[in-house]
Design a protein around this motif. Structure first.
Motif, PDB file in Angstrom:
ATOM      1  N   TYR A  81       5.834 -34.601 -29.838  1.00 30.07           N
ATOM      2  CA  TYR A  81       6.723 -33.872 -28.929  1.00 30.07           C
ATOM      3  C   TYR A  81       7.185 -32.534 -29.518  1.00 30.07           C
ATOM      4  O   TYR A  81       7.171 -31.514 -28.816  1.00 30.07           O
ATOM      5  CB  TYR A  81       7.926 -34.726 -28.530  1.00 30.07           C
ATOM      6  CG  TYR A  81       8.829 -34.025 -27.529  1.00 30.07           C
ATOM      7  CD1 TYR A  81       8.602 -34.130 -26.162  1.00 30.07           C
ATOM      8  CD2 TYR A  81       9.905 -33.238 -27.957  1.00 30.07           C
ATOM      9  CE1 TYR A  81       9.406 -33.480 -25.248  1.00 30.07           C
ATOM     10  CE2 TYR A  81      10.708 -32.580 -27.044  1.00 30.07           C
ATOM     11  CZ  TYR A  81      10.457 -32.701 -25.694  1.00 30.07           C
ATOM     12  OH  TYR A  81      11.249 -32.039 -24.790  1.00 30.07           O
ATOM     13  N   HIS A  84       4.502 -30.009 -28.994  1.00 29.31           N
ATOM     14  CA  HIS A  84       4.414 -29.609 -27.581  1.00 29.31           C
ATOM     15  C   HIS A  84       5.525 -28.621 -27.228  1.00 29.31           C
ATOM     16  O   HIS A  84       5.290 -27.631 -26.524  1.00 29.31           O
ATOM     17  CB  HIS A  84       4.520 -30.841 -26.682  1.00 29.31           C
ATOM     18  CG  HIS A  84       3.249 -31.616 -26.548  1.00 29.31           C
ATOM     19  ND1 HIS A  84       2.140 -31.111 -25.905  1.00 29.31           N
ATOM     20  CD2 HIS A  84       2.911 -32.863 -26.973  1.00 29.31           C
ATOM     21  CE1 HIS A  84       1.172 -32.014 -25.922  1.00 29.31           C
ATOM     22  NE2 HIS A  84       1.608 -33.084 -26.565  1.00 29.31           N
ATOM     23  N   ASN A  87       4.898 -25.199 -28.403  1.00 27.09           N
ATOM     24  CA  ASN A  87       3.817 -24.561 -27.640  1.00 27.09           C
ATOM     25  C   ASN A  87       4.177 -24.384 -26.172  1.00 27.09           C
ATOM     26  O   ASN A  87       3.303 -24.147 -25.331  1.00 27.09           O
ATOM     27  CB  ASN A  87       2.544 -25.409 -27.758  1.00 27.09           C
ATOM     28  CG  ASN A  87       1.306 -24.666 -27.315  1.00 27.09           C
ATOM     29  OD1 ASN A  87       1.196 -23.449 -27.461  1.00 27.09           O
ATOM     30  ND2 ASN A  87       0.355 -25.404 -26.760  1.00 27.09           N
ATOM     31  N   PHE A  89       4.900 -26.485 -24.070  1.00 26.82           N
ATOM     32  CA  PHE A  89       4.318 -27.580 -23.287  1.00 26.82           C
ATOM     33  C   PHE A  89       3.044 -27.164 -22.552  1.00 26.82           C
ATOM     34  O   PHE A  89       2.719 -27.717 -21.489  1.00 26.82           O
ATOM     35  CB  PHE A  89       5.358 -28.137 -22.302  1.00 26.82           C
ATOM     36  CG  PHE A  89       6.599 -28.637 -22.978  1.00 26.82           C
ATOM     37  CD1 PHE A  89       6.614 -29.857 -23.624  1.00 26.82           C
ATOM     38  CD2 PHE A  89       7.768 -27.863 -23.002  1.00 26.82           C
ATOM     39  CE1 PHE A  89       7.756 -30.319 -24.265  1.00 26.82           C
ATOM     40  CE2 PHE A  89       8.916 -28.319 -23.639  1.00 26.82           C
ATOM     41  CZ  PHE A  89       8.912 -29.541 -24.278  1.00 26.82           C
ATOM     42  N   ASP A  91       0.047 -27.775 -23.265  1.00 26.69           N
ATOM     43  CA  ASP A  91      -0.952 -28.845 -23.238  1.00 26.69           C
ATOM     44  C   ASP A  91      -0.385 -30.172 -22.725  1.00 26.69           C
ATOM     45  O   ASP A  91      -1.049 -31.208 -22.833  1.00 26.69           O
ATOM     46  CB  ASP A  91      -1.532 -29.051 -24.644  1.00 26.69           C
ATOM     47  CG  ASP A  91      -2.227 -27.804 -25.169  1.00 26.69           C
ATOM     48  OD1 ASP A  91      -2.908 -27.133 -24.372  1.00 26.69           O
ATOM     49  OD2 ASP A  91      -2.067 -27.486 -26.365  1.00 26.69           O
ATOM     50  N   TRP A  92       0.829 -30.150 -22.203  1.00 30.03           N
ATOM     51  CA  TRP A  92       1.452 -31.377 -21.693  1.00 30.03           C
ATOM     52  C   TRP A  92       0.712 -31.851 -20.445  1.00 30.03           C
ATOM     53  O   TRP A  92       0.332 -31.062 -19.597  1.00 30.03           O
ATOM     54  CB  TRP A  92       2.914 -31.099 -21.351  1.00 30.03           C
ATOM     55  CG  TRP A  92       3.745 -32.328 -21.106  1.00 30.03           C
ATOM     56  CD1 TRP A  92       4.005 -32.921 -19.905  1.00 30.03           C
ATOM     57  CD2 TRP A  92       4.452 -33.093 -22.085  1.00 30.03           C
ATOM     58  NE1 TRP A  92       4.827 -34.005 -20.065  1.00 30.03           N
ATOM     59  CE2 TRP A  92       5.115 -34.129 -21.401  1.00 30.03           C
ATOM     60  CE3 TRP A  92       4.588 -32.987 -23.475  1.00 30.03           C
ATOM     61  CZ2 TRP A  92       5.904 -35.066 -22.059  1.00 30.03           C
ATOM     62  CZ3 TRP A  92       5.376 -33.923 -24.126  1.00 30.03           C
ATOM     63  CH2 TRP A  92       6.028 -34.952 -23.428  1.00 30.03           C
ATOM     64  N   SER A 107      -1.547 -30.585 -15.445  1.00 29.94           N
ATOM     65  CA  SER A 107      -0.836 -29.699 -16.363  1.00 29.94           C
ATOM     66  C   SER A 107       0.437 -29.190 -15.696  1.00 29.94           C
ATOM     67  O   SER A 107       0.604 -29.305 -14.460  1.00 29.94           O
ATOM     68  CB  SER A 107      -1.723 -28.516 -16.748  1.00 29.94           C
ATOM     69  OG  SER A 107      -1.930 -27.681 -15.615  1.00 29.94           O
ATOM     70  N   THR A 219       5.967 -38.379 -19.045  1.00 29.42           N
ATOM     71  CA  THR A 219       4.531 -38.239 -19.297  1.00 29.42           C
ATOM     72  C   THR A 219       3.721 -38.714 -18.103  1.00 29.42           C
ATOM     73  O   THR A 219       2.525 -38.405 -18.018  1.00 29.42           O
ATOM     74  CB  THR A 219       4.104 -39.036 -20.534  1.00 29.42           C
ATOM     75  OG1 THR A 219       4.402 -40.426 -20.328  1.00 29.42           O
ATOM     76  CG2 THR A 219       4.850 -38.540 -21.778  1.00 29.42           C
TER      77      THR A 219
END
Length: 250
Positions: A81, A84, A87, A89, A91-92, A107, A219
């Motif tokens: 986490y 993420h 970044n 998120f 690539d979440w 995405s 998620t």
């Protein structure tokens, strides 16, 4: 509207008083039967008093609280986490799985391109505090329509990234609340990307229920026919371990 607000106030006060005792009472078999009976009664009463699509009160921009506190888990450190978050998120992924015809993995960019709903509502915590915020995100029903919900699905389980003492946080709602127009997957709070303390990058907003049902750090969602085999089978982390009622309608 006044009746709804008065009922919220009564429920919040009752919930705060019960917190200290409920974890002990629900450990006994008679106590668990009592909680189950109260839960069923509460859900039946709520559903009898409000129409299926009755809306929770919505407010004006002038009513928005100056701060919206974080509560419970406010900065997950598990399963990458922090990376993420660093970044933004990018690539979440948010998944839609279970009893659907077309499982999805989306995405944040794809989620933000879906039809959006913005609503200003009051968040009522079982601990006794409230705050008004503006939330933006697609309706949960949009995801279910895209995935093709199967007729056998009876509940939606919110899957989360944050760990607690006894395991991963999760929550669930039935299809009446899942398809309600104010139930959204929010990615913005007060016009800005959802802060980490408030559940970034995605959180559930189930506006007719108390705050612990508004799962954070989402998620994905899973459509299921039964809650019996998930966690301890009571429908949510605090229901499993804290003696909370599964149905927290106001």
């Amino acid at each position: 509207m006044s009746l709804l607000i008065e009922r919220r106030t009564v429920l919040l006060g009752s919930g705060a008083m019960m917190l200290g005792a409920c974890s002990k009472v629900h450990e006994s078999a008679p106590g668990q039967r009592l909680f189950d009976a109260v839960d069923d009664w509460h859900q039946g009463l709520q559903r009898s008093l409000t129409a299926r699509n009755a809306l929770a009160p919505e407010f004006s921009p002038e009513d928005i609280s100056p701060t919206f506190r974080g509560n419970g888990s406010t900065d997950p450190q598990n399963d990458g986490y922090p990376e993420h978050a660093a970044n933004n998120f990018a690539d979440w992924r948010f998944t839609v799985s279970g009893l659907v015809q077309r499982p999805l993995s989306l995405s944040l960019d794809q989620i933000m391109r879906l039809p959006q709903r913005t609503q200003i509502t009051r968040h009522d915590c079982v601990e006794g505090w409230s705050a008004i915020g503006q939330w933006t995100g697609p309706q949960l029903s949009t995801f279910l329509d895209l995935a093709g919900l199967r007729d056998t699905a009876k509940y939606i389980v919110f899957r989360c990234a944050d760990d607690y003492t006894r395991g991963r946080y999760y929550e669930s709602i039935d299809m009446i609340d899942a398809l309600h127009p104010q139930t959204i997957i929010a990615h913005r709070l007060n016009g800005e990307p959802l802060p980490i303390k408030n559940g970034a990058p995605l959180r559930a907003r189930v506006e007719r229920q108390l705050g612990y049902k508004h799962a954070k750090y989402l998620t994905g969602i899973e459509a299921v026919a039964s809650l019996d085999s998930i966690g301890l089978g009571k429908g949510g982390y605090w229901e499993d371990y804290g003696g909370y009622q599964w149905y927290a309608g106001m």
